[in-house]
Enzyme design. Structure first.
Site, PDB file in Angstrom:
ATOM      1  N   GLY A  89       0.809  -1.201   0.000  1.00 29.37           N
ATOM      2  CA  GLY A  89       0.000   0.000   0.000  1.00 29.37           C
ATOM      3  C   GLY A  89       0.848   1.259   0.000  1.00 29.37           C
ATOM      4  O   GLY A  89       0.491   2.265  -0.620  1.00 29.37           O
ATOM      5  N   ARG A 117      -8.224  -1.925  -1.534  1.00 29.00           N
ATOM      6  CA  ARG A 117      -8.006  -0.890  -0.526  1.00 29.00           C
ATOM      7  C   ARG A 117      -8.320   0.480  -1.116  1.00 29.00           C
ATOM      8  O   ARG A 117      -8.043   0.746  -2.288  1.00 29.00           O
ATOM      9  CB  ARG A 117      -6.581  -0.970   0.014  1.00 29.00           C
ATOM     10  CG  ARG A 117      -6.331  -2.275   0.763  1.00 29.00           C
ATOM     11  CD  ARG A 117      -4.884  -2.487   1.138  1.00 29.00           C
ATOM     12  NE  ARG A 117      -4.434  -1.573   2.174  1.00 29.00           N
ATOM     13  CZ  ARG A 117      -3.227  -1.634   2.734  1.00 29.00           C
ATOM     14  NH1 ARG A 117      -2.357  -2.580   2.350  1.00 29.00           N
ATOM     15  NH2 ARG A 117      -2.883  -0.782   3.679  1.00 29.00           N
ATOM     16  N   ASP A 300      -0.623  -1.004  13.449  1.00 28.96           N
ATOM     17  CA  ASP A 300       0.185  -2.165  13.064  1.00 28.96           C
ATOM     18  C   ASP A 300       0.537  -3.078  14.234  1.00 28.96           C
ATOM     19  O   ASP A 300       0.827  -4.263  14.035  1.00 28.96           O
ATOM     20  CB  ASP A 300       1.470  -1.716  12.368  1.00 28.96           C
ATOM     21  CG  ASP A 300       1.217  -1.236  10.946  1.00 28.96           C
ATOM     22  OD1 ASP A 300       0.134  -1.530  10.402  1.00 28.96           O
ATOM     23  OD2 ASP A 300       2.091  -0.558  10.377  1.00 28.96           O
TER      24      ASP A 300
END
Length: 417
Positions: A89, A117, A300
């Protein structure tokens, strides 16, 4: 599909944490846009980093000695280039505005879940500026010239859109500004981008707390840059320490600007203290307890914190984690589903997780990484403290960010079949 079985057992020893993936992306891009030769130290290769290298190579940069030496060039004679972003990404969102600032017609290839996404903030800019684009399945084609001006971005979406504009707008002739609506999540990632840009002679200024001003006509300057270790990867071994392992972590910067350095504060609130000494980052583990964790600035590290919470005393609530649903997989759903398979009491909410800790987690099961690197590593860390072994399907997903994870895991005494 690969399968690996991790047996219970504490880890011990010293591990060199890989270079920050976030900083590697940024340094490689800046060096590739500079007119001259830059030297980037401490770069760890992974599928995501290779995607960015490939993309900047397509734009004319030259890489030698792995990524140690980069000869930056910003022009290519090709009418159209192709950039394979793989599942990265960062690569996709950083490079889209860059190619348009350079006026380079480009076809982006996307793999895995990347094509699903969202890219809406860029589409709004394209529609407003008359930039041609076509998104079909796993391919995005763009053609046109990015123009300077005022760009309004929703602060609750990925900060990668803002970083992409920060890389590209200095290349335009006139000045620009980015106005951020609402609360800016992942502000630390914007700080990382600005810090790396400054190292390569690009000036970005904050005007208040939610407006960025970017002077046009700037030039990237080649430089020497060293990438520090990655706190998002360190989080896995720090959580292992909280579960009783004794690992010293090297290659981390104590005063890092990385947002995921908050792992140290979160672990402290749970009862596991960390401290730096000459050898590296140490842990003084205690009895861990459940806490409330805000995921907005550190998405994350949430999966591995959820795994740790499964062993904690009491209740842990994770909030503001809706963005975890649009990562390599739906990380909230994946964490709930597969940590529950291990025997944890874990419930999924709209934007987070609720975990009620237990002293003993059975294990003795199979779980799936969902082809997500962070889920694969989370399951391995959880398995070290389970009562029985855990078999992880699609464990090779680690190639995306930390290819040597299981080698490091074994070097610390991890028991893998």
């Amino acid at each position: 599909m690969g399968r690996i079985t991790v047996h219970p057992g504490k880890l011990a020893g010293t591990v060199k944490i890989p270079a920050s993936k976030s900083l590697c992306h940024r340094a490689i891009i800046c060096a590739a846009l500079a007119n001259g030769i830059s030297h980037i130290e401490n770069v760890d290769r992974s599928a995501d980093i290779d995607a960015t290298i490939s993309g900047m190579t397509a734009l004319g940069a030259e890489f030698s000695s792995g990524t140690a030496t980069i000869k930056g060039r910003t022009k290519t004679n090709a009418e159209e280039i192709t950039i394979d972003c793989n599942e990265s990404g960062s690569t996709l969102r950083f490079l889209i505005p860059i190619v348009l600032a350079l006026g380079q017609k480009t076809r982006f290839l996307m793999r895995g879940q990347l094509g699903k996404r969202p890219l809406d903030p860029y589409y709004e800019i394209f529609d407003r500026q008359g930039i041609a684009y076509c998104h079909t399945g796993d391919t995005l084609s763009v053609s046109g010239q990015l123009e300077p001006g005022t760009f309004r971005i929703d602060g609750t979406i990925s900060s990668q859109f803002i970083s992409g504009l920060l890389f590209s707008l200095p290349l335009l002739k006139q000045d620009s500004r980015i106005e951020i609506d609402g609360v800016l999540e992942s502000r630390e990632y914007i700080t990382l981008t600005i810090n790396v840009l400054q190292a390569f002679n690009i000036d970005i200024q904050w005007l208040g707390s939610n407006t960025l001003t970017i002077s046009g006509g700037q030039a990237y300057r080649p430089t020497a840059y060293r990438v520090e270790g990655d706190y998002s990867q360190a989080a896995f071994f720090l959580c292992a320490n909280a579960l009783g392992s004794k690992i010293i972590l090297q290659n981390l910067k104590e005063d890092s600007a990385q947002g995921d350095r908050v792992i140290r504060n979160i672990l402290s609130s749970m009862g596991s203290e960390t401290y730096f000494e000459q050898e590296g980052l140490h842990t003084k583990a205690g009895s861990i307890k459940g806490v409330k964790i805000d995921a907005a600035q550190c998405p994350d590290i949430i999966p591995v914190l959820a795994a740790l919470a499964g062993f904690a005393q009491g209740r842990t609530e994770i909030i503001n984690g809706a963005r975890l649903r649009i990562k390599e997989c739906d990380r909230l759903k994946a964490s709930q589903r597969d940590l529950a398979k291990l025997g944890m009491e874990i419930e999924e909410t709209d934007d987070g997780l609720i975990i009620v800790g237990q002293r003993e987690i059975p294990g003795n099961t199979e779980a799936w990484s969902h082809k997500d690197h962070r889920i694969a590593m989370t399951l391995a860390i959880a398995a070290t403290a389970c009562q029985g072994p855990v078999t992880i399907e699609d464990h090779e997903a680690i190639e995306k960010s930390y290819p040597r994870f299981f080698a490091d895991f074994q070097s610390l005494g991890g028991k893998i079949k």
